[in-house]
Every structure is written in C-alpha cells, then in structure tokens.
Design a protein around this motif. Structure first.
Motif, PDB file in Angstrom:
ATOM      1  N   TYR A   1     -14.090  41.802   7.165  1.00 40.35           N
ATOM      2  CA  TYR A   1     -12.932  42.169   7.520  1.00 40.35           C
ATOM      3  C   TYR A   1     -11.879  42.723   6.834  1.00 40.35           C
ATOM      4  N   LYS A   2     -12.079  42.422   5.524  1.00 45.34           N
ATOM      5  CA  LYS A   2     -10.959  42.937   4.454  1.00 45.34           C
ATOM      6  C   LYS A   2     -11.426  44.364   3.866  1.00 45.34           C
TER       7      LYS A   2
ATOM      8  N   MET B   1     -22.343  32.421  -0.531  1.00 44.53           N
ATOM      9  CA  MET B   1     -23.324  32.667   0.176  1.00 44.53           C
ATOM     10  C   MET B   1     -23.689  34.027   0.136  1.00 44.53           C
TER      11      MET B   1
HETATM   12  P1  NAP Z   1     -17.120  31.183   1.458  1.00 49.12           P
HETATM   13  O1  NAP Z   1     -17.371  31.373   0.120  1.00 49.12           O
HETATM   14  O2  NAP Z   1     -15.892  30.886   2.134  1.00 49.12           O
HETATM   15  O3  NAP Z   1     -17.711  32.654   2.276  1.00 49.12           O
HETATM   16  C1  NAP Z   1     -17.394  32.850   3.645  1.00 49.12           C
HETATM   17  C2  NAP Z   1     -16.855  34.495   3.344  1.00 49.12           C
HETATM   18  O4  NAP Z   1     -16.758  34.900   4.838  1.00 49.12           O
HETATM   19  C3  NAP Z   1     -15.603  34.705   2.800  1.00 49.12           C
HETATM   20  O5  NAP Z   1     -15.774  35.816   2.039  1.00 49.12           O
HETATM   21  C4  NAP Z   1     -14.717  35.167   3.827  1.00 49.12           C
HETATM   22  O6  NAP Z   1     -13.542  36.096   3.367  1.00 49.12           O
HETATM   23  C5  NAP Z   1     -15.741  35.836   4.810  1.00 49.12           C
HETATM   24  N1  NAP Z   1     -15.157  36.016   6.205  1.00 49.12           N
HETATM   25  C6  NAP Z   1     -14.446  35.247   7.046  1.00 49.12           C
HETATM   26  N2  NAP Z   1     -14.237  35.893   8.297  1.00 49.12           N
HETATM   27  C7  NAP Z   1     -14.948  36.998   8.118  1.00 49.12           C
HETATM   28  C8  NAP Z   1     -15.079  38.140   9.146  1.00 49.12           C
HETATM   29  N3  NAP Z   1     -14.678  38.208  10.241  1.00 49.12           N
HETATM   30  N4  NAP Z   1     -15.857  38.979   8.428  1.00 49.12           N
HETATM   31  C9  NAP Z   1     -16.572  39.055   7.373  1.00 49.12           C
HETATM   32  N5  NAP Z   1     -16.628  38.101   6.718  1.00 49.12           N
HETATM   33  C10 NAP Z   1     -15.476  37.209   6.922  1.00 49.12           C
HETATM   34  O7  NAP Z   1     -18.328  30.147   2.088  1.00 49.12           O
HETATM   35  P2  NAP Z   1     -19.824  29.995   1.649  1.00 49.12           P
HETATM   36  O8  NAP Z   1     -19.734  28.639   0.711  1.00 49.12           O
HETATM   37  O9  NAP Z   1     -20.373  31.286   1.114  1.00 49.12           O
HETATM   38  O10 NAP Z   1     -20.478  29.698   3.084  1.00 49.12           O
HETATM   39  C11 NAP Z   1     -20.560  30.760   3.981  1.00 49.12           C
HETATM   40  C12 NAP Z   1     -20.870  29.911   5.435  1.00 49.12           C
HETATM   41  O11 NAP Z   1     -22.326  29.481   5.198  1.00 49.12           O
HETATM   42  C13 NAP Z   1     -20.008  29.098   5.531  1.00 49.12           C
HETATM   43  O12 NAP Z   1     -19.810  28.771   7.102  1.00 49.12           O
HETATM   44  C14 NAP Z   1     -20.987  27.605   5.324  1.00 49.12           C
HETATM   45  O13 NAP Z   1     -20.863  26.438   5.816  1.00 49.12           O
HETATM   46  C15 NAP Z   1     -22.272  28.017   5.417  1.00 49.12           C
HETATM   47  N6  NAP Z   1     -23.208  27.586   4.587  1.00 49.12           N
HETATM   48  C16 NAP Z   1     -24.360  27.512   5.263  1.00 49.12           C
HETATM   49  C17 NAP Z   1     -25.522  26.919   4.241  1.00 49.12           C
HETATM   50  C18 NAP Z   1     -26.910  26.786   4.809  1.00 49.12           C
HETATM   51  O14 NAP Z   1     -27.772  26.563   4.133  1.00 49.12           O
HETATM   52  N7  NAP Z   1     -27.098  26.964   5.959  1.00 49.12           N
HETATM   53  C19 NAP Z   1     -25.279  26.728   2.874  1.00 49.12           C
HETATM   54  C20 NAP Z   1     -23.919  26.831   2.332  1.00 49.12           C
HETATM   55  C21 NAP Z   1     -22.854  27.288   3.357  1.00 49.12           C
HETATM   56  P3  NAP Z   1     -12.201  35.420   3.296  1.00 49.12           P
HETATM   57  O15 NAP Z   1     -12.433  34.267   2.498  1.00 49.12           O
HETATM   58  O16 NAP Z   1     -11.394  36.569   2.453  1.00 49.12           O
HETATM   59  O17 NAP Z   1     -11.608  34.868   4.700  1.00 49.12           O
END
Ligand code: NAP
Length: 266
Positions: A37-38, A15
């Motif tokens: 954080y990384k 996202m």
């Molecule tokens: P994703 O690909 O796993 O992305 C999450 C990112 O956040 C990863 O790069 C992760 O890094 C990073 N992260 C974790 N802890 C962090 C911190 N303390 N500071 C900064 N970055 C950090 O997931 P995604 O599919 O993009 O989804 C992201 C979020 O949005 C999820 O919670 C998902 O449920 C939600 N979402 C919402 C919608 C909506 O319409 N509202 C739609 C899709 C997804 P690492 O992997 O290296 O830990």
C-alpha cells in the motif's frame, strides 16, 4: 515442473522479503506482482534490500487482480489485511496461501465453505516452520499419555495477536487426544489477574513478548516424577520458507481450505 505465478502481499516485511528471495531462487516460481500500500506504481527492484526482480507493485490486491494473471496469492501482511485479502482472493477464484494469524473458528468454517463451493484451494498456515508442525504433532501424541499440560509461546514484541495461532492450534490438537482436565488446583486463585495465562478447556497458555525473539514455543507435560518438554525455535525467518514453498506447491492441487500445515505434513 510447471511454473507457478505468485503475487506477494507485504513484500517489504520481514517475511515478505524472505519470500521474494524464495521466488528468486526457485526456478518454478515466478513473482508476477506484489501488493504494497505504500509503493504502488514501483517495481520490486526499486525497493531497498530486495532482489532486482521486475515485478510491478500495486497499492491494493483489487487493482493488482484487474491487471495481472496469477495462480497463487501469498499473504504476509497483518492479521487484519490477511483477512481482507483471503476474501478478495476467493471472490476472484484465486488460490491463496495466508501466513497471517488471528482467524476465529467461525471464520475458518465460513471460509472453508466458500473455498469448497468455489473449488478454490486455500491454505491458512499459522506456522510455516516444519519443525513447529512436528512439535504440534508430537504434543498431540504425548497428550494421550499426559493429561497435565501447559503451553508457553514466546515471540518478538512487534507481534500483534496473542496468544499465537500456533499455540491455539497446538491446544486444538492436544484437545483431540487428551482427557479433559482443569489444569492446576481446583481452588487456585490469581493474586494478579492473568497470572495463570489464558485458558482453553482447562489448558493454560502463556504469551511472552520480547525484542530479540522470533517465534518459539514450549509444550510442558507434567506427570508423577517426570516432565516432558517439547520445544521448537525459529531463529530467523528463513526457517519458514520451506513451509511457504510446500504450501504454494500444495495449494495448486487443492479444492478446499486447509487450516494448518499439520494437515499436509505426514
Ligand atoms: P512485518 O515485518 O511487520 O511485515 C508486514 C508487512 O506488511 C509490512 O511491510 C507492512 O507494511 C505490510 N503491510 C501492511 N498492510 C499492508 C497492505 N495493506 N498491503 C500490503 N502490505 C501491507 O511482519 P512479518 O514478521 O514479516 O510478518 C508478516 C505476517 O506474517 C504477520 O502477520 C505475522 O504474524 C505473520 N507471520 C507468520 C508466520 C508463519 O509461519 N505463518 C511467521 C512469521 C510471521 P508497513 O509496516 O509499512 O505497514
């Protein structure tokens, strides 16, 4: 239109990457910084696959807010970090758009009180896809006429929370319109625990997790000799960006917390 300065938390995520591209192509959005954080100390342009934007990256939101001025935090991290970030943003009187899910009703109420006391606009959007918002609204309308309903939500297998925030929100909206009813036979039993899914007020919710999926939901209404299916599919994360854009623009004019884009989509 006045430029809106945005911080993105989670820019490397699926996202987050789409959101960085949204920043790049939207002339009235400026990505001032990111939180990852990384990769503290680097710049967005240093991260593989991201546009060549010069925004600095900080290890934590706290550190970022000590150094940067912004109008909106866009959080696309994890349910746990999203909860921490919304509190930090409110403490700093910073508007936020939170895309993570997993907030309880109590937490929403508490956060709404804080946002209103501080007059800090905040949006928690369990689903940014406008089509999904319409699915929920159509389901709410249908629930006036169909008491019998079950929800099936389907997501990729990396999703951390179940059921999805969208499924819970859909059920909330259905409950406002539906005469209460325990779904299924009054004497039904489960031969295998969980076979009938989770349940809220007699409405059953089933969560499917499979690789290849993004975010999908069906709301099934049954009636005598008929069934109404309302279905929405997000095929990729670009589907969420029109809702992200609308949320960032809308939060600038809010002095309260809005939970769910159905409250701002007419
Ligand atoms: P994703 O690909 O796993 O992305 C999450 C990112 O956040 C990863 O790069 C992760 O890094 C990073 N992260 C974790 N802890 C962090 C911190 N303390 N500071 C900064 N970055 C950090 O997931 P995604 O599919 O993009 O989804 C992201 C979020 O949005 C999820 O919670 C998902 O449920 C939600 N979402 C919402 C919608 C909506 O319409 N509202 C739609 C899709 C997804 P690492 O992997 O290296 O830990």
């Amino acid at each position: 239109m006045k430029t809106i300065r945005v911080i993105i938390a989670g820019p490397r995520g699926r996202m987050g990457q789409e959101a960085v591209r949204l920043m790049e192509r939207t002339s009235h959005f400026q990505l001032v910084a990111a939180v990852d954080y990384k990769h503290g100390g680097k710049r967005i342009a240093d991260l593989e696959g991201l546009p060549a934007l010069d925004a600095p990256i900080y290890e934590s939101l706290e550190e970022c807010l000590q150094k940067e001025q912004a109008d909106v935090l866009l959080d696309l991290t994890t349910p746990e970090i999203g909860k921490q970030h919304i509190h930090t943003a409110l403490q700093h009187d910073l508007r936020s758009v939170i895309g993570t899910t997993g907030f309880t009703e109590e937490e929403i109420q508490q956060l709404t009180r804080t946002a209103e006391e501080k007059k800090v606009g905040t949006i928690i959007a369990p689903n940014f896809a406008i089509g999904a918002i319409l699915m929920m609204k159509f389901a709410q309308t249908a629930a006036k006429y169909f008491q019998d309903v079950e929800v099936i939500e389907l997501h990729h297998d990396q999703k951390l929370d179940a059921p999805s925030g969208t499924a819970l929100k859909t059920v909330d909206l259905i409950r406002t319109a539906r005469e209460p009813k325990q779904q299924g036979h009054p004497n039904e039993t489960e031969q295998l625990q969980g076979a009938r899914g989770a349940e809220v007020d007699g409405i059953h919710i089933h969560s499917v997790r499979l690789p290849g999926l993004i975010a999908h939901q069906e709301v099934l209404f049954g009636g005598d000799g008929q069934m109404l299916t309302i279905r929405h599919d997000s095929f990729n994360r670009a589907s969420f960006m029109s809702g992200v854009k609308m949320s960032i623009e809308t939060v600038m004019n809010l002095e309260t917390l809005v939970y769910g884009l159905e409250n701002i989509v007419d």
